[in-house]
Design a protein around this motif. Structure first.
Motif, PDB file in Angstrom:
ATOM      1  N   GLN A 103      26.893  32.283  36.951  1.00 60.22           N
ATOM      2  CA  GLN A 103      25.924  33.284  36.535  1.00 60.22           C
ATOM      3  C   GLN A 103      25.636  34.218  37.706  1.00 60.22           C
ATOM      4  O   GLN A 103      25.144  33.779  38.750  1.00 60.22           O
ATOM      5  CB  GLN A 103      24.630  32.628  36.055  1.00 60.22           C
ATOM      6  CG  GLN A 103      23.641  33.604  35.451  1.00 60.22           C
ATOM      7  CD  GLN A 103      22.521  32.915  34.705  1.00 60.22           C
ATOM      8  OE1 GLN A 103      22.264  31.728  34.881  1.00 60.22           O
ATOM      9  NE2 GLN A 103      21.854  33.641  33.824  1.00 60.22           N
ATOM     10  N   ALA A 104      25.971  35.488  37.511  1.00 59.23           N
ATOM     11  CA  ALA A 104      25.688  36.516  38.505  1.00 59.23           C
ATOM     12  C   ALA A 104      24.332  37.145  38.180  1.00 59.23           C
ATOM     13  O   ALA A 104      23.888  37.105  37.022  1.00 59.23           O
ATOM     14  CB  ALA A 104      26.782  37.570  38.491  1.00 59.23           C
ATOM     15  N   PRO A 105      23.667  37.736  39.160  1.00 60.50           N
ATOM     16  CA  PRO A 105      22.353  38.358  38.919  1.00 60.50           C
ATOM     17  C   PRO A 105      22.421  39.386  37.796  1.00 60.50           C
ATOM     18  O   PRO A 105      23.301  40.252  37.786  1.00 60.50           O
ATOM     19  CB  PRO A 105      22.033  39.017  40.266  1.00 60.50           C
ATOM     20  CG  PRO A 105      22.788  38.226  41.262  1.00 60.50           C
ATOM     21  CD  PRO A 105      24.053  37.806  40.582  1.00 60.50           C
ATOM     22  N   GLY A 106      21.507  39.267  36.841  1.00 59.88           N
ATOM     23  CA  GLY A 106      21.458  40.206  35.739  1.00 59.88           C
ATOM     24  C   GLY A 106      22.445  39.937  34.624  1.00 59.88           C
ATOM     25  O   GLY A 106      22.471  40.661  33.626  1.00 59.88           O
ATOM     26  N   ASN A 107      23.266  38.912  34.795  1.00 65.22           N
ATOM     27  CA  ASN A 107      24.283  38.587  33.788  1.00 65.22           C
ATOM     28  C   ASN A 107      23.975  37.263  33.107  1.00 65.22           C
ATOM     29  O   ASN A 107      23.223  36.436  33.629  1.00 65.22           O
ATOM     30  CB  ASN A 107      25.667  38.496  34.434  1.00 65.22           C
ATOM     31  CG  ASN A 107      26.191  39.846  34.869  1.00 65.22           C
ATOM     32  OD1 ASN A 107      25.525  40.869  34.712  1.00 65.22           O
ATOM     33  ND2 ASN A 107      27.384  39.852  35.425  1.00 65.22           N
ATOM     34  N   GLN A 108      24.584  37.080  31.944  1.00 70.85           N
ATOM     35  CA  GLN A 108      24.472  35.786  31.273  1.00 70.85           C
ATOM     36  C   GLN A 108      25.392  34.765  31.946  1.00 70.85           C
ATOM     37  O   GLN A 108      26.380  35.126  32.606  1.00 70.85           O
ATOM     38  CB  GLN A 108      24.866  35.929  29.804  1.00 70.85           C
ATOM     39  CG  GLN A 108      23.862  36.709  28.973  1.00 70.85           C
ATOM     40  CD  GLN A 108      24.182  36.650  27.485  1.00 70.85           C
ATOM     41  OE1 GLN A 108      25.335  36.525  27.099  1.00 70.85           O
ATOM     42  NE2 GLN A 108      23.146  36.724  26.661  1.00 70.85           N
ATOM     43  N   ARG A 109      25.053  33.514  31.783  1.00 74.51           N
ATOM     44  CA  ARG A 109      25.920  32.457  32.285  1.00 74.51           C
ATOM     45  C   ARG A 109      27.217  32.482  31.484  1.00 74.51           C
ATOM     46  O   ARG A 109      27.202  32.582  30.259  1.00 74.51           O
ATOM     47  CB  ARG A 109      25.215  31.107  32.161  1.00 74.51           C
ATOM     48  CG  ARG A 109      25.852  29.987  32.940  1.00 74.51           C
ATOM     49  CD  ARG A 109      24.955  28.751  32.964  1.00 74.51           C
ATOM     50  NE  ARG A 109      23.701  28.992  33.673  1.00 74.51           N
ATOM     51  CZ  ARG A 109      22.837  28.023  33.988  1.00 74.51           C
ATOM     52  NH1 ARG A 109      23.090  26.768  33.649  1.00 74.51           N
ATOM     53  NH2 ARG A 109      21.721  28.309  34.622  1.00 74.51           N
ATOM     54  N   GLU A 110      28.348  32.377  32.191  1.00 73.53           N
ATOM     55  CA  GLU A 110      29.644  32.452  31.528  1.00 73.53           C
ATOM     56  C   GLU A 110      30.521  31.263  31.903  1.00 73.53           C
ATOM     57  O   GLU A 110      30.463  30.748  33.029  1.00 73.53           O
ATOM     58  CB  GLU A 110      30.368  33.759  31.893  1.00 73.53           C
ATOM     59  CG  GLU A 110      30.688  33.920  33.359  1.00 73.53           C
ATOM     60  CD  GLU A 110      31.453  35.204  33.659  1.00 73.53           C
ATOM     61  OE1 GLU A 110      31.714  36.005  32.736  1.00 73.53           O
ATOM     62  OE2 GLU A 110      31.791  35.414  34.845  1.00 73.53           O
ATOM     63  N   LEU A 111      31.342  30.865  30.963  1.00 74.80           N
ATOM     64  CA  LEU A 111      32.267  29.763  31.180  1.00 74.80           C
ATOM     65  C   LEU A 111      33.413  30.227  32.071  1.00 74.80           C
ATOM     66  O   LEU A 111      34.015  31.269  31.817  1.00 74.80           O
ATOM     67  CB  LEU A 111      32.798  29.261  29.842  1.00 74.80           C
ATOM     68  CG  LEU A 111      33.785  28.110  29.872  1.00 74.80           C
ATOM     69  CD1 LEU A 111      33.148  26.861  30.469  1.00 74.80           C
ATOM     70  CD2 LEU A 111      34.301  27.838  28.455  1.00 74.80           C
TER      71      LEU A 111
ATOM     72  N   GLU B 150      33.433  40.348  42.841  1.00 71.92           N
ATOM     73  CA  GLU B 150      32.906  40.103  41.499  1.00 71.92           C
ATOM     74  C   GLU B 150      32.847  38.622  41.140  1.00 71.92           C
ATOM     75  O   GLU B 150      32.334  38.264  40.077  1.00 71.92           O
ATOM     76  CB  GLU B 150      33.712  40.868  40.444  1.00 71.92           C
ATOM     77  CG  GLU B 150      35.206  40.674  40.526  1.00 71.92           C
ATOM     78  CD  GLU B 150      35.904  41.795  41.293  1.00 71.92           C
ATOM     79  OE1 GLU B 150      35.384  42.207  42.366  1.00 71.92           O
ATOM     80  OE2 GLU B 150      36.971  42.242  40.819  1.00 71.92           O
ATOM     81  N   ASP B 151      33.366  37.757  41.986  1.00 72.17           N
ATOM     82  CA  ASP B 151      33.219  36.317  41.782  1.00 72.17           C
ATOM     83  C   ASP B 151      31.879  35.810  42.318  1.00 72.17           C
ATOM     84  O   ASP B 151      31.545  34.631  42.123  1.00 72.17           O
ATOM     85  CB  ASP B 151      34.343  35.555  42.489  1.00 72.17           C
ATOM     86  CG  ASP B 151      35.715  35.840  41.890  1.00 72.17           C
ATOM     87  OD1 ASP B 151      36.673  36.000  42.672  1.00 72.17           O
ATOM     88  OD2 ASP B 151      35.820  35.902  40.654  1.00 72.17           O
ATOM     89  N   THR B 152      31.126  36.668  42.976  1.00 77.92           N
ATOM     90  CA  THR B 152      29.824  36.282  43.504  1.00 77.92           C
ATOM     91  C   THR B 152      28.893  35.857  42.372  1.00 77.92           C
ATOM     92  O   THR B 152      28.686  36.596  41.414  1.00 77.92           O
ATOM     93  CB  THR B 152      29.197  37.444  44.288  1.00 77.92           C
ATOM     94  OG1 THR B 152      29.996  37.724  45.433  1.00 77.92           O
ATOM     95  CG2 THR B 152      27.780  37.105  44.730  1.00 77.92           C
ATOM     96  N   ALA B 153      28.361  34.643  42.482  1.00 77.61           N
ATOM     97  CA  ALA B 153      27.513  34.086  41.422  1.00 77.61           C
ATOM     98  C   ALA B 153      27.020  32.711  41.861  1.00 77.61           C
ATOM     99  O   ALA B 153      27.497  32.162  42.858  1.00 77.61           O
ATOM    100  CB  ALA B 153      28.294  33.949  40.119  1.00 77.61           C
ATOM    101  N   VAL B 154      26.095  32.173  41.096  1.00 77.40           N
ATOM    102  CA  VAL B 154      25.767  30.752  41.209  1.00 77.40           C
ATOM    103  C   VAL B 154      26.686  30.012  40.250  1.00 77.40           C
ATOM    104  O   VAL B 154      26.788  30.374  39.071  1.00 77.40           O
ATOM    105  CB  VAL B 154      24.290  30.488  40.870  1.00 77.40           C
ATOM    106  CG1 VAL B 154      23.997  28.993  40.950  1.00 77.40           C
ATOM    107  CG2 VAL B 154      23.375  31.264  41.808  1.00 77.40           C
TER     108      VAL B 154
END
Length: 116
Positions: A39-47, A89-93
């Motif tokens: 899940q990136a900031p402002g985005n939905q959690r994605e598989l 763009e891979d930056t996320a939790v």
């Protein structure tokens, strides 16, 4: 009680690599299908990636195909996500996930930041 503990996140420059790990307890790991989400900031959690139990068949989201590899070590109750050629763009939790008795179980997440 299901517990998932992720590790291995951090800061890496573009083109770099990281390996995430998820240690599971409270489940029969060998028969559990395991997933990684992000899940990136402002985005939905994605598989991001999934791996089945018996055959260890894996599937990937299109943006990470070829670059990421999910694999499991049943003897250690651990699933890994090897991430190569990382992009900003891979930056996320990144979260580990398992569904048990129709209930979703999540780890606490580990931050991955790809930046120069």
């Amino acid at each position: 009680q299901v517990q998932l503990v992720e590790s291995g996140g951090g800061l890496v420059p573009p083109g770099g690599s990281l390996r995430l790990s998820c240690a599971a307890s409270g489940i029969t790991f060998a028969i559990a299908a395991m997933d990684w989400y992000r899940q990136a900031p402002g985005n939905q959690r994605e598989l991001v990636a999934t791996i089945t139990s018996i055959t260890s068949t894996s599937n990937y989201a299109d943006p990470v195909k070829v670059r990421f590899t999910i694999f499991r070590e049943n003897a250690k109750n651990t699933v890994h996500l090897q991430m190569n050629s990382l992009k900003p763009e891979d930056t996320a939790v990144y979260y580990c996930h398992v569904k048990v008795d129709l209930r979703d179980n999540w780890g606490q997440g580990t931050q991955v930041t790809v930046s120069s």
